[in-house]
Design a protein around this motif. Structure first.
Motif, PDB file in Angstrom:
ATOM      1  N   ALA A   1     -20.264  71.762  28.170  1.00  0.00           N
ATOM      2  CA  ALA A   1     -20.542  70.274  28.657  1.00  0.00           C
ATOM      3  C   ALA A   1     -19.659  69.728  29.901  1.00  0.00           C
ATOM      4  N   GLY A   2     -18.776  70.755  30.398  1.00  0.00           N
ATOM      5  CA  GLY A   2     -18.378  70.501  31.836  1.00  0.00           C
ATOM      6  C   GLY A   2     -16.775  70.159  31.569  1.00  0.00           C
ATOM      7  N   TYR A   3     -16.258  70.294  30.311  1.00  0.00           N
ATOM      8  CA  TYR A   3     -14.803  70.218  30.157  1.00  0.00           C
ATOM      9  C   TYR A   3     -13.844  71.450  30.295  1.00  0.00           C
ATOM     10  N   ASN A   4     -12.763  71.433  30.672  1.00  0.00           N
ATOM     11  CA  ASN A   4     -12.006  72.532  30.832  1.00  0.00           C
ATOM     12  C   ASN A   4     -10.805  72.485  30.082  1.00  0.00           C
ATOM     13  N   ASN A   5     -10.714  71.442  29.063  1.00  0.00           N
ATOM     14  CA  ASN A   5      -9.699  71.205  28.161  1.00  0.00           C
ATOM     15  C   ASN A   5     -10.173  70.508  26.920  1.00  0.00           C
ATOM     16  N   LEU A   6      -9.839  71.313  25.620  1.00  0.00           N
ATOM     17  CA  LEU A   6     -10.457  71.046  24.549  1.00  0.00           C
ATOM     18  C   LEU A   6      -9.905  69.606  23.977  1.00  0.00           C
ATOM     19  N   SER A   7      -8.782  69.301  24.155  1.00  0.00           N
ATOM     20  CA  SER A   7      -7.961  68.098  23.763  1.00  0.00           C
ATOM     21  C   SER A   7      -8.897  66.745  24.636  1.00  0.00           C
ATOM     22  N   HIS A   8      -9.003  67.009  25.872  1.00  0.00           N
ATOM     23  CA  HIS A   8      -9.725  66.042  26.696  1.00  0.00           C
ATOM     24  C   HIS A   8     -11.032  65.726  26.252  1.00  0.00           C
ATOM     25  N   PHE A   9     -11.865  66.697  26.073  1.00  0.00           N
ATOM     26  CA  PHE A   9     -13.228  66.856  25.625  1.00  0.00           C
ATOM     27  C   PHE A   9     -13.212  66.147  24.316  1.00  0.00           C
ATOM     28  N   SER A  10     -12.351  66.375  23.243  1.00  0.00           N
ATOM     29  CA  SER A  10     -12.385  65.610  22.090  1.00  0.00           C
ATOM     30  C   SER A  10     -11.945  64.259  22.005  1.00  0.00           C
ATOM     31  N   ARG A  11     -11.053  63.870  22.928  1.00  0.00           N
ATOM     32  CA  ARG A  11     -10.588  62.528  23.261  1.00  0.00           C
ATOM     33  C   ARG A  11     -11.768  61.723  23.478  1.00  0.00           C
ATOM     34  N   SER A  12     -12.499  62.260  24.916  1.00  0.00           N
ATOM     35  CA  SER A  12     -13.449  61.634  25.482  1.00  0.00           C
ATOM     36  C   SER A  12     -14.797  61.526  24.441  1.00  0.00           C
ATOM     37  N   PHE A  13     -14.881  62.627  23.875  1.00  0.00           N
ATOM     38  CA  PHE A  13     -16.098  62.482  22.778  1.00  0.00           C
ATOM     39  C   PHE A  13     -15.830  61.322  21.582  1.00  0.00           C
ATOM     40  N   LYS A  14     -14.612  61.220  21.437  1.00  0.00           N
ATOM     41  CA  LYS A  14     -14.304  60.319  20.220  1.00  0.00           C
ATOM     42  C   LYS A  14     -14.559  58.896  20.816  1.00  0.00           C
ATOM     43  N   GLU A  15     -13.994  58.659  22.159  1.00  0.00           N
ATOM     44  CA  GLU A  15     -14.022  57.377  22.536  1.00  0.00           C
ATOM     45  C   GLU A  15     -15.518  56.881  22.738  1.00  0.00           C
ATOM     46  N   LYS A  16     -16.369  57.846  22.944  1.00  0.00           N
ATOM     47  CA  LYS A  16     -17.779  57.559  23.204  1.00  0.00           C
ATOM     48  C   LYS A  16     -18.506  57.311  21.957  1.00  0.00           C
ATOM     49  N   THR A  17     -18.139  57.968  20.992  1.00  0.00           N
ATOM     50  CA  THR A  17     -18.897  58.084  19.725  1.00  0.00           C
ATOM     51  C   THR A  17     -18.301  57.474  18.445  1.00  0.00           C
ATOM     52  N   GLY A  18     -16.729  57.441  18.369  1.00  0.00           N
ATOM     53  CA  GLY A  18     -16.038  56.809  17.346  1.00  0.00           C
ATOM     54  C   GLY A  18     -15.711  58.076  16.497  1.00  0.00           C
ATOM     55  N   ILE A  19     -16.096  59.206  16.548  1.00  0.00           N
ATOM     56  CA  ILE A  19     -15.891  60.323  15.762  1.00  0.00           C
ATOM     57  C   ILE A  19     -15.553  61.773  16.689  1.00  0.00           C
ATOM     58  N   SER A  20     -14.850  62.693  16.239  1.00  0.00           N
ATOM     59  CA  SER A  20     -14.673  63.686  16.528  1.00  0.00           C
ATOM     60  C   SER A  20     -15.674  64.808  16.744  1.00  0.00           C
ATOM     61  N   PRO A  21     -15.693  65.499  17.804  1.00  0.00           N
ATOM     62  CA  PRO A  21     -16.869  66.532  17.736  1.00  0.00           C
ATOM     63  C   PRO A  21     -17.148  67.259  16.478  1.00  0.00           C
ATOM     64  N   LYS A  22     -16.126  67.826  15.824  1.00  0.00           N
ATOM     65  CA  LYS A  22     -16.220  68.546  14.780  1.00  0.00           C
ATOM     66  C   LYS A  22     -16.842  67.357  13.483  1.00  0.00           C
ATOM     67  N   LYS A  23     -16.461  66.456  13.560  1.00  0.00           N
ATOM     68  CA  LYS A  23     -16.986  65.543  12.448  1.00  0.00           C
ATOM     69  C   LYS A  23     -18.312  65.390  12.892  1.00  0.00           C
ATOM     70  N   TYR A  24     -18.775  65.000  13.946  1.00  0.00           N
ATOM     71  CA  TYR A  24     -20.246  64.759  14.351  1.00  0.00           C
ATOM     72  C   TYR A  24     -21.153  65.763  13.964  1.00  0.00           C
ATOM     73  N   GLN A  25     -20.497  67.078  14.151  1.00  0.00           N
ATOM     74  CA  GLN A  25     -21.468  68.283  13.910  1.00  0.00           C
ATOM     75  C   GLN A  25     -21.501  68.310  12.490  1.00  0.00           C
ATOM     76  N   MET A  26     -20.550  68.251  11.772  1.00  0.00           N
ATOM     77  CA  MET A  26     -20.740  68.266  10.225  1.00  0.00           C
ATOM     78  C   MET A  26     -21.411  66.949   9.523  1.00  0.00           C
ATOM     79  N   LEU A  27     -21.544  65.862  10.131  1.00  0.00           N
ATOM     80  CA  LEU A  27     -22.231  64.830   9.670  1.00  0.00           C
ATOM     81  C   LEU A  27     -23.792  65.010  10.005  1.00  0.00           C
ATOM     82  N   HIS A  28     -24.231  65.696  10.971  1.00  0.00           N
ATOM     83  CA  HIS A  28     -25.586  65.982  11.098  1.00  0.00           C
ATOM     84  C   HIS A  28     -26.026  67.301  10.934  1.00  0.00           C
ATOM     85  N   LYS A  29     -25.277  68.137  10.161  1.00  0.00           N
ATOM     86  CA  LYS A  29     -25.398  69.437   9.645  1.00  0.00           C
ATOM     87  C   LYS A  29     -26.726  69.330   8.783  1.00  0.00           C
ATOM     88  N   THR A  30     -27.895  70.192   8.863  1.00  0.00           N
ATOM     89  CA  THR A  30     -28.940  70.240   8.131  1.00  0.00           C
ATOM     90  C   THR A  30     -28.879  71.463   7.023  1.00  0.00           C
TER      91      THR A  30
END
Length: 287
Positions: free
Chosen positions: A258-287
């Motif tokens: 997705a264009g990020y070279n730092n995992l903490s930066h990615f997680s912070r940016s993702f949470k700012e936009k979605t309200g949840i962490s990437p891991k939680k987003y993936q778990m919530l939408h897991k089928t």
């Protein structure tokens, strides 16, 4: 007709395709983003479309307009009931020949400062005109390659179709004539971001590549998208991250893809936009 899918008319070339489909069950597994631009003309009721976090139940004579960063998922409202539609897919560069500064046929894909830009309701007459052009494109596949102009005819028809779509898009959203010449370069900038979101993109870089003043770029870009270039870049990266997460891709891989070279930066940016962490987003939408 098979229970799951029937495709009975189609026209393919190296750079675009037009298909006339009838589907009795949903054929798309989950949310996705296309590499190409896509238009879907619904000929019957019964299609649900999730765009981002919003769900829409659509009726016949609706045109769906998706660019490279429109995260969406189409499915049938009532599985088992046939749903008819035309699907047009093409690469942006394919229509460079048809576009001009005054008439940019990519406008309906990129000019989006309003709500629900992906959904364009058409009148019966407008939809009928669009269907007629698409049928002519499909029928052109039967032209013998010995006929003069066989290779150009479907391309010109696609140009005619996109011209009509943009006219209808402009009428529906009351877009003024001057916008195209004002924003032609901005559409090119947007397309560049779509193609290079995973690389480092700065305002200085965009200004240099497109020979455009940074202040004008920021002002015009916001008028077209409702965001600054940097905000839009982040939006694109988050949309791509969502798609990858929904596909089950590992968090570390999503970060880099997705264009990020730092995992903490990615997680912070993702949470700012979605309200949840990437891991939680993936778990919530897991089928």
């Amino acid at each position: 007709m098979p229970d799951n899918y029937k495709q009975y008319k189609e026209m393919f070339s190296e750079s675009f395709s037009v298909q006339h489909k009838i589907t009795t069950t949903s054929v798309q597994g989950t949310y996705h983003i296309h590499d190409d631009l896509e238009l879907i003309l619904l000929c019957s009721d019964g299609m649900d479309c999730n765009i981002g976090d919003t769900s829409h139940t659509l009726s016949a004579n609706t045109l769906l307009i998706f660019n490279h960063m429109d995260l969406h998922y189409n499915h049938l409202t009532h599985p088992g009931t046939p749903n008819e539609r035309y699907v047009v897919v093409f690469k942006p560069e394919f229509i460079d020949f048809f576009s001009s500064v005054q008439t940019d046929l990519l406008e309906c894909f990129y000019f989006r400062p309003f709500k629900n830009p992906c959904i364009l309701p058409l009148s019966e007459d407008e939809a009928s005109q669009c269907r007629a052009i698409l049928e002519r494109i499909i029928q052109s596949a039967d032209m013998p390659d010995t006929m003069f102009g066989f290779d150009l005819y479907p391309k010109f028809l696609l140009g005619e179709f996109l011209l009509k779509v943009n006219q209808q898009y402009r009428n529906y959203h009351t877009i003024s004539f001057k916008n195209t010449s004002d924003y032609h370069t901005i559409y090119q900038v947007i397309n560049y971001i779509h193609m290079n979101y995973d690389k480092e993109i700065t305002l200085n870089l965009l200004s240099d590549i497109f020979f455009i003043n940074k202040s004008y770029l920021c002002t015009s870009f916001r008028e077209v998208t409702g965001m600054s270039p940097n905000q839009y870049l982040i939006h694109c990266r988050i949309m791509k991250a969502k798609e990858l997460l929904l596909c089950g891709t590992g968090i570390d891989d999503v970060c880099s893809l997705a264009g990020y070279n730092n995992l903490s930066h990615f997680s912070r940016s993702f949470k700012e936009k979605t309200g949840i962490s990437p891991k939680k987003y993936q778990m919530l939408h897991k089928t």
